[in-house]
Motif scaffolding. Structure first.
Motif, PDB file in Angstrom:
ATOM      1  N   ILE A   1       0.842  -1.205   0.000  1.00 19.95           N
ATOM      2  CA  ILE A   1       0.000   0.000   0.000  1.00 19.95           C
ATOM      3  C   ILE A   1       0.872   1.247   0.000  1.00 19.95           C
ATOM      4  O   ILE A   1       0.607   2.222  -0.715  1.00 19.95           O
ATOM      5  N   GLN A   2       1.940   1.243   0.805  1.00 17.85           N
ATOM      6  CA  GLN A   2       2.862   2.377   0.839  1.00 17.85           C
ATOM      7  C   GLN A   2       3.508   2.610  -0.529  1.00 17.85           C
ATOM      8  O   GLN A   2       3.601   3.752  -0.988  1.00 17.85           O
ATOM      9  N   ALA A   3       3.969   1.542  -1.135  1.00 17.30           N
ATOM     10  CA  ALA A   3       4.649   1.667  -2.431  1.00 17.30           C
ATOM     11  C   ALA A   3       3.700   2.244  -3.475  1.00 17.30           C
ATOM     12  O   ALA A   3       4.078   3.130  -4.264  1.00 17.30           O
ATOM     13  N   ALA A   4       2.460   1.777  -3.492  1.00 17.12           N
ATOM     14  CA  ALA A   4       1.492   2.290  -4.454  1.00 17.12           C
ATOM     15  C   ALA A   4       1.164   3.752  -4.174  1.00 17.12           C
ATOM     16  O   ALA A   4       1.006   4.555  -5.103  1.00 17.12           O
ATOM     17  N   ALA A   5       1.085   4.130  -2.890  1.00 13.84           N
ATOM     18  CA  ALA A   5       0.804   5.522  -2.546  1.00 13.84           C
ATOM     19  C   ALA A   5       1.937   6.430  -2.991  1.00 13.84           C
ATOM     20  O   ALA A   5       1.704   7.531  -3.494  1.00 13.84           O
ATOM     21  N   GLY A   6       3.192   5.971  -2.835  1.00 10.89           N
ATOM     22  CA  GLY A   6       4.339   6.749  -3.269  1.00 10.89           C
ATOM     23  C   GLY A   6       4.351   6.966  -4.766  1.00 10.89           C
ATOM     24  O   GLY A   6       4.689   8.052  -5.254  1.00 10.89           O
TER      25      GLY A   6
END
Length: 252
Positions: A244-249
């Motif tokens: 989720i973090q990677a996609a948000a970045g």
């Protein structure tokens, strides 16, 4: 970026909000929510919402000057109506409480474990985490969101030419786990946390190593087998959070 509210692979679905034992609350991370911060993210774990903003300062604390490496620190605060009753701002009391000190030191330690401070050079990144609404797991949500804000700030460091390349940042996320009515559960909401027999906060790096474990038995001690079950749940949750973090970045 959001996580689909799927039923999970395990558990009975008998939790207060209907989740399976190994299921995160719905998680969303919205980036770029503060125009003037070098990096910002609004993270939600269910009803818990934390605003994280990362600010870059082209100096380091005096005690680090000349060392050739940077610094990352954090501040944490809970807004007066983040809970069901108004809590006065700590600034109005004239001092920061012990719980706040402990949480912001935890956030800072966790972020420093993920970033290469020598790559950062003599820059400081200050990450502010403000709890807009609290329903359990505010410190773990803050760490997860702070990592995204820090990542975006490091993008800005490189884009502005403050460093020759983007400083290295390893994956990092945090989640709460606990034992409620004898069952290990992932990502406790307040109704679960308030009656848990054991509660634990887990901060995990991308390679599966742990940065910090905070575990407490409220009544009877817990066994090694129970601790292992909680860590297995936490690892599952953190790996979902990494995605989720990677996609948000990328979205930011």
């Amino acid at each position: 970026m959001s996580r689909p509210d799927d039923p999970g692979a395990g558990g009975s679905g008998s939790r207060v909000d209907g989740r399976a034992a190994d299921q995160l609350r719905p998680v969303t991370i919205e980036t770029g929510v503060q125009e003037y911060a070098e990096g910002s993210a609004l993270v939600s774990f269910g009803k818990t919402r934390v605003l994280c903003a990362a600010s870059v300062d082209p100096v380091v604390p005096r005690w680090r000057q000349g060392a050739g490496s940077g610094w990352v620190s954090a501040e944490y605060a809970m807004l007066p109506r983040a809970t069901n009753e108004r809590t006065p701002r700590e600034s109005s009391r004239g001092r920061v409480g012990g719980r706040t000190h402990e949480i912001q030191r935890l956030i800072g330690r966790s972020l420093r474990a993920a970033v290469d401070l020598r790559d950062l050079g003599e820059l400081t990144v200050q990450v502010d985490c403000d709890v807009l609404q609290a329903d359990g797991g505010t410190r773990t949500a803050a760490i997860t969101g702070a990592w995204v804000a820090l990542s975006l700030a490091l993008d800005a460091v490189a884009a502005r030419g403050l460093r020759p390349a983007r400083p290295r940042l390893d994956p990092l996320a945090a989640v709460s786990v606990g034992i409620v009515d004898g069952e290990p559960l992932l990502d406790l909401c307040y109704a679960e946390d308030s009656r848990a027999d054991v509660d634990m906060n887990v901060v995990m790096a991308g390679d599966g190593r742990f940065v910090e474990l905070q575990g407490t038995a409220e009544h009877d001690p817990f066994s090694r087998e129970q601790a292992d079950a909680l860590l297995d749940l936490a690892e599952r949750g953190c790996r979902e959070l990494f995605a989720i973090q990677a996609a948000a970045g990328r979205a930011g």
